[in-house]
Design an enzyme around this catalytic site. Sequence first.
Site, mmCIF file in Angstrom:
data_model
loop_
_atom_site.group_PDB
_atom_site.id
_atom_site.type_symbol
_atom_site.label_atom_id
_atom_site.label_comp_id
_atom_site.label_asym_id
_atom_site.label_seq_id
_atom_site.Cartn_x
_atom_site.Cartn_y
_atom_site.Cartn_z
ATOM 1 N N ARG A 30 0.840 -1.200 0.000
ATOM 2 C CA ARG A 30 0.000 0.000 0.000
ATOM 3 C C ARG A 30 0.877 1.253 0.000
ATOM 4 O O ARG A 30 1.885 1.313 0.711
ATOM 5 C CB ARG A 30 -0.898 0.018 1.247
ATOM 6 C CG ARG A 30 -1.971 -1.037 1.235
ATOM 7 C CD ARG A 30 -2.839 -0.882 2.483
ATOM 8 N NE ARG A 30 -3.620 -2.066 2.728
ATOM 9 C CZ ARG A 30 -4.825 -2.294 2.210
ATOM 10 N NH1 ARG A 30 -5.372 -1.391 1.426
ATOM 11 N NH2 ARG A 30 -5.468 -3.410 2.481
ATOM 12 N N ASP A 31 0.443 2.239 -0.773
ATOM 13 C CA ASP A 31 1.128 3.532 -0.756
ATOM 14 C C ASP A 31 0.894 4.196 0.602
ATOM 15 O O ASP A 31 -0.215 4.183 1.135
ATOM 16 C CB ASP A 31 0.597 4.429 -1.886
ATOM 17 C CG ASP A 31 1.519 5.605 -2.147
ATOM 18 O OD1 ASP A 31 2.154 5.630 -3.213
ATOM 19 O OD2 ASP A 31 1.609 6.496 -1.264
ATOM 20 N N ILE A 32 1.962 4.775 1.132
ATOM 21 C CA ILE A 32 1.887 5.383 2.468
ATOM 22 C C ILE A 32 1.048 6.664 2.458
ATOM 23 O O ILE A 32 0.569 7.103 3.509
ATOM 24 C CB ILE A 32 3.327 5.653 2.992
ATOM 25 C CG1 ILE A 32 3.349 5.740 4.502
ATOM 26 C CG2 ILE A 32 3.934 6.875 2.336
ATOM 27 C CD1 ILE A 32 4.752 5.726 5.089
ATOM 28 N N ASN A 88 5.365 7.081 -13.059
ATOM 29 C CA ASN A 88 6.056 8.365 -13.182
ATOM 30 C C ASN A 88 7.517 8.059 -13.484
ATOM 31 O O ASN A 88 8.174 7.365 -12.697
ATOM 32 C CB ASN A 88 5.932 9.168 -11.890
ATOM 33 C CG ASN A 88 4.482 9.489 -11.561
ATOM 34 O OD1 ASN A 88 3.689 9.777 -12.450
ATOM 35 N ND2 ASN A 88 4.125 9.417 -10.287
ATOM 36 N N VAL A 97 10.573 8.354 -5.931
ATOM 37 C CA VAL A 97 11.333 7.186 -5.461
ATOM 38 C C VAL A 97 11.908 6.477 -6.697
ATOM 39 O O VAL A 97 11.156 6.019 -7.562
ATOM 40 C CB VAL A 97 10.444 6.230 -4.646
ATOM 41 C CG1 VAL A 97 11.251 5.009 -4.216
ATOM 42 C CG2 VAL A 97 9.861 6.946 -3.431
ATOM 43 N N HIS A 101 8.305 1.591 -10.157
ATOM 44 C CA HIS A 101 7.047 1.191 -9.515
ATOM 45 C C HIS A 101 5.874 1.655 -10.359
ATOM 46 O O HIS A 101 5.946 2.672 -11.057
ATOM 47 C CB HIS A 101 6.938 1.752 -8.092
ATOM 48 C CG HIS A 101 7.108 3.235 -7.996
ATOM 49 N ND1 HIS A 101 8.344 3.845 -7.983
ATOM 50 C CD2 HIS A 101 6.198 4.240 -7.923
ATOM 51 C CE1 HIS A 101 8.187 5.149 -7.908
ATOM 52 N NE2 HIS A 101 6.879 5.428 -7.874
HETATM 53 P P1 AMP Z 1 6.478 8.504 -7.440
HETATM 54 O O1 AMP Z 1 6.167 9.962 -7.426
HETATM 55 O O2 AMP Z 1 5.839 7.802 -8.612
HETATM 56 O O3 AMP Z 1 7.953 8.206 -7.302
HETATM 57 O O4 AMP Z 1 5.719 7.920 -6.184
HETATM 58 C C1 AMP Z 1 6.356 7.442 -5.044
HETATM 59 C C2 AMP Z 1 5.274 6.970 -4.121
HETATM 60 O O5 AMP Z 1 5.868 6.254 -3.079
HETATM 61 C C3 AMP Z 1 4.440 8.078 -3.490
HETATM 62 O O6 AMP Z 1 3.065 7.896 -3.847
HETATM 63 C C4 AMP Z 1 4.681 7.907 -2.000
HETATM 64 O O7 AMP Z 1 3.528 8.176 -1.231
HETATM 65 C C5 AMP Z 1 5.115 6.451 -1.920
HETATM 66 N N1 AMP Z 1 5.952 6.120 -0.782
HETATM 67 C C6 AMP Z 1 7.062 6.776 -0.364
HETATM 68 N N2 AMP Z 1 7.586 6.156 0.701
HETATM 69 C C7 AMP Z 1 6.798 5.083 0.958
HETATM 70 C C8 AMP Z 1 6.804 4.054 1.946
HETATM 71 N N3 AMP Z 1 7.765 3.990 2.893
HETATM 72 N N4 AMP Z 1 5.829 3.120 1.905
HETATM 73 C C9 AMP Z 1 4.866 3.180 0.967
HETATM 74 N N5 AMP Z 1 4.798 4.116 0.003
HETATM 75 C C10 AMP Z 1 5.746 5.063 0.018
#
Ligand code: AMP
Length: 114
Positions: A30-32, A88, A97, A101
């Site tokens: 799950r996204d945080i 993205n 990140v 993903h």
């Molecule tokens: P992006 O902008 O596509 O790189 O999205 C990165 C996603 O990772 C974002 O939607 C964040 O909310 C999510 N995210 C960052 N850290 C964590 C974490 N520790 N656990 C779950 N999701 C995360």
Amino acid sequence: MSDECIFCRIINRELPGDIVYEDDRVVAFRDINPQAPVHLLIIPRRHIPTLADVSDDDTELLGHILQVANVLAGKFDVKKSGYRIVNNCGADGGQVVFHLHFHLLGGAPLGRFA
Ligand code: AMP
């Protein structure tokens, strides 16, 4: 595996993550910071920074990720209502990140663009 990568560390249970699926190639959690009632991240176990870094050898992996997304859409009850897969890629793509993903978003009508 990258020691600096938070998603690698979630895969290796060095950081907490709400993991909802895993197999030998892929992990989903799950996204945080969810942007929809269902917001999952589907990632390869292997550290690939961005979609721009995949090679021809990753074709099957990319197909598998989409198959897993569809399975998870069923598991999270958004398969019939519909869902969105988002990647993205890179700085201008809004990637934060740098471990490849795919976002799976659903559970409510989404705007025309995420
Ligand atoms: P992006 O902008 O596509 O790189 O999205 C990165 C996603 O990772 C974002 O939607 C964040 O909310 C999510 N995210 C960052 N850290 C964590 C974490 N520790 N656990 C779950 N999701 C995360």
